[in-house]
Design an enzyme around this catalytic site. Structure first.
Site, PDB file in Angstrom:
ATOM      1  N   LYS A 176      -0.832  15.411 -11.653  1.00 40.40           N
ATOM      2  CA  LYS A 176      -0.003  15.351 -12.861  1.00 40.40           C
ATOM      3  C   LYS A 176       1.010  16.493 -12.905  1.00 40.40           C
ATOM      4  O   LYS A 176       2.188  16.284 -13.218  1.00 40.40           O
ATOM      5  CB  LYS A 176      -0.893  15.377 -14.104  1.00 40.40           C
ATOM      6  CG  LYS A 176      -1.828  14.182 -14.227  1.00 40.40           C
ATOM      7  CD  LYS A 176      -1.085  12.859 -14.179  1.00 40.40           C
ATOM      8  CE  LYS A 176      -2.020  11.670 -14.375  1.00 40.40           C
ATOM      9  NZ  LYS A 176      -1.329  10.371 -14.183  1.00 40.40           N
TER      10      LYS A 176
ATOM     11  N   ASP B 182       0.867  -1.166   0.000  1.00 38.80           N
ATOM     12  CA  ASP B 182       0.000   0.000   0.000  1.00 38.80           C
ATOM     13  C   ASP B 182       0.910   1.223   0.000  1.00 38.80           C
ATOM     14  O   ASP B 182       1.590   1.502   0.988  1.00 38.80           O
ATOM     15  CB  ASP B 182      -0.892  -0.007   1.245  1.00 38.80           C
ATOM     16  CG  ASP B 182      -1.809   1.204   1.328  1.00 38.80           C
ATOM     17  OD1 ASP B 182      -1.651   2.144   0.520  1.00 38.80           O
ATOM     18  OD2 ASP B 182      -2.680   1.223   2.223  1.00 38.80           O
TER      19      ASP B 182
ATOM     20  N   TYR C 122      -6.775  15.724  -9.869  1.00 35.81           N
ATOM     21  CA  TYR C 122      -6.069  15.071 -10.976  1.00 35.81           C
ATOM     22  C   TYR C 122      -5.005  16.005 -11.550  1.00 35.81           C
ATOM     23  O   TYR C 122      -3.865  15.604 -11.794  1.00 35.81           O
ATOM     24  CB  TYR C 122      -7.061  14.664 -12.055  1.00 35.81           C
ATOM     25  CG  TYR C 122      -6.440  13.963 -13.244  1.00 35.81           C
ATOM     26  CD1 TYR C 122      -6.237  12.585 -13.228  1.00 35.81           C
ATOM     27  CD2 TYR C 122      -6.051  14.670 -14.379  1.00 35.81           C
ATOM     28  CE1 TYR C 122      -5.663  11.932 -14.324  1.00 35.81           C
ATOM     29  CE2 TYR C 122      -5.481  14.029 -15.472  1.00 35.81           C
ATOM     30  CZ  TYR C 122      -5.289  12.673 -15.438  1.00 35.81           C
ATOM     31  OH  TYR C 122      -4.720  12.032 -16.516  1.00 35.81           O
TER      32      TYR C 122
ATOM     33  N   THR D  55      -7.327   0.827 -21.230  1.00 41.62           N
ATOM     34  CA  THR D  55      -7.326  -0.124 -20.118  1.00 41.62           C
ATOM     35  C   THR D  55      -8.748  -0.591 -19.840  1.00 41.62           C
ATOM     36  O   THR D  55      -9.715  -0.059 -20.399  1.00 41.62           O
ATOM     37  CB  THR D  55      -6.766   0.547 -18.856  1.00 41.62           C
ATOM     38  OG1 THR D  55      -7.622   1.653 -18.525  1.00 41.62           O
ATOM     39  CG2 THR D  55      -5.347   1.056 -19.084  1.00 41.62           C
TER      40      THR D  55
END
Length: 288
Positions: free
Chosen positions: A169, A70, A165, A202
């Site tokens: 990035k 983890d 997000y 994916t």
């Protein structure tokens, strides 16, 4: 160290980009440690486990080693690097890919209308990349050799899926730049890069497209395979001019063209071609 099979660590490799990168490195004979929290089928709504990825790495020609970890737990991460050093004596490639992605990220709504758990991307994604990079740096600086890669995306430079997000990035791009500065300052032959991936086809993205074909259907035509970034990383690792690239943010689809790589015969579009977006160029000023 070119005469020895490289030792790589790919975080968050149960599925998706991490799995593809690990398998691609396996094709080139790497020993790849793959980490994640999915250890058995059913641990996650999407298919994939670290053991399945490790087997795929071995089947591809490398040696896959599954390690449950983890990346939100610093003690588990420390134990991971201790194990790699004890078993292999070195680490050549680290790919920081682990990220806490929740389905709500792609659902409609403003950031305050979505669960606060989406901020987990800043913990497992950005902070976890720093922690893994810190551990890898101690090993790589000592051996005076290595490559650290952050898997990023064009959302670092334009709005995409909300502030968590975007911060994830953009932070990885800047982290790669700053880590590279420290390695240069220390005179160590360790490169750090951030690589913008395109949309990856994916299982997660397939589910997203199926959930709203009108909104997301156009994405499928310009997707990259998860293995594509792994092939790019391998070519970067083998590039004799890698040191000159250290600290930069590269567009995977663009750098692939430099190396003559295709994605199963396709030439994926770059972020500039799709959105008119280029990676940031950070200012060279240094304050110590």
């Amino acid at each position: 160290m070119a005469d020895r099979a490289p030792i790589a660590l790919v975080t968050g490799a149960s599925r998706g980009a991490g799995r593809g990168i690990a398998v691609a490195l396996g094709r080139h004979g790497c020993t790849v440690y793959v980490t994640g929290r999915s250890v058995r089928s059913g641990d996650h709504a999407l298919p994939g486990t670290i053991h399945e990825t490790a087997r795929a790495v071995t089947e591809a020609g490398g040696r896959g080693v599954a390690v449950a970890c983890d990346h939100g737990d610093d003690e588990q991460v420390a134990a991971l690097f201790e194990r790699i050093l004890a078993e292999e004596g070195r680490l050549d490639i680290l790919v920081n890919n682990a990220a806490a992605i929740h389905d709500e990220l792609t659902e409609p709504g403003e950031f305050w209308e979505k669960p606060l758990k989406l901020a987990g991307l800043i913990d497992v994604g950005l902070r976890s990349g720093y922690v893994a990079g810190w551990h890898a740096a101690g090993i790589m600086a000592g051996q005076d050799h290595g490559l650290i890669v952050f898997t990023s995306a064009s959302g670092a430079a334009h709005y995409a899926l909300g502030p968590a997000y975007g911060a994830h990035k953009a932070g990885m791009d800047k982290m790669a730049f700053d880590m590279a500065q420290d390695f240069r300052h220390a005179g160590r032959n360790v490169a750090v890069l951030s690589v913008w991936m395109g949309a990856l086809l994916t299982d997660r993205l397939k589910a997203v497209i199926a959930s709203d074909p009108v909104r997301f259907g156009h994405v499928e035509g310009h997707c990259e395979t998860p293995e594509f970034t792994g092939e790019v990383i391998w070519r970067l690792y083998r590039d004799p001019d890698l040191a000159d690239l250290s600290g930069t943010t590269l567009v995977g689809a663009g750098i692939a063209r430099k190396y003559g790589l295709t994605d199963g015969g396709r030439v994926p579009p770059t972020a500039a071609e799709l959105h008119g977006v280029e990676p940031p160029v950070f200012h060279p000023a240094v304050i110590r």
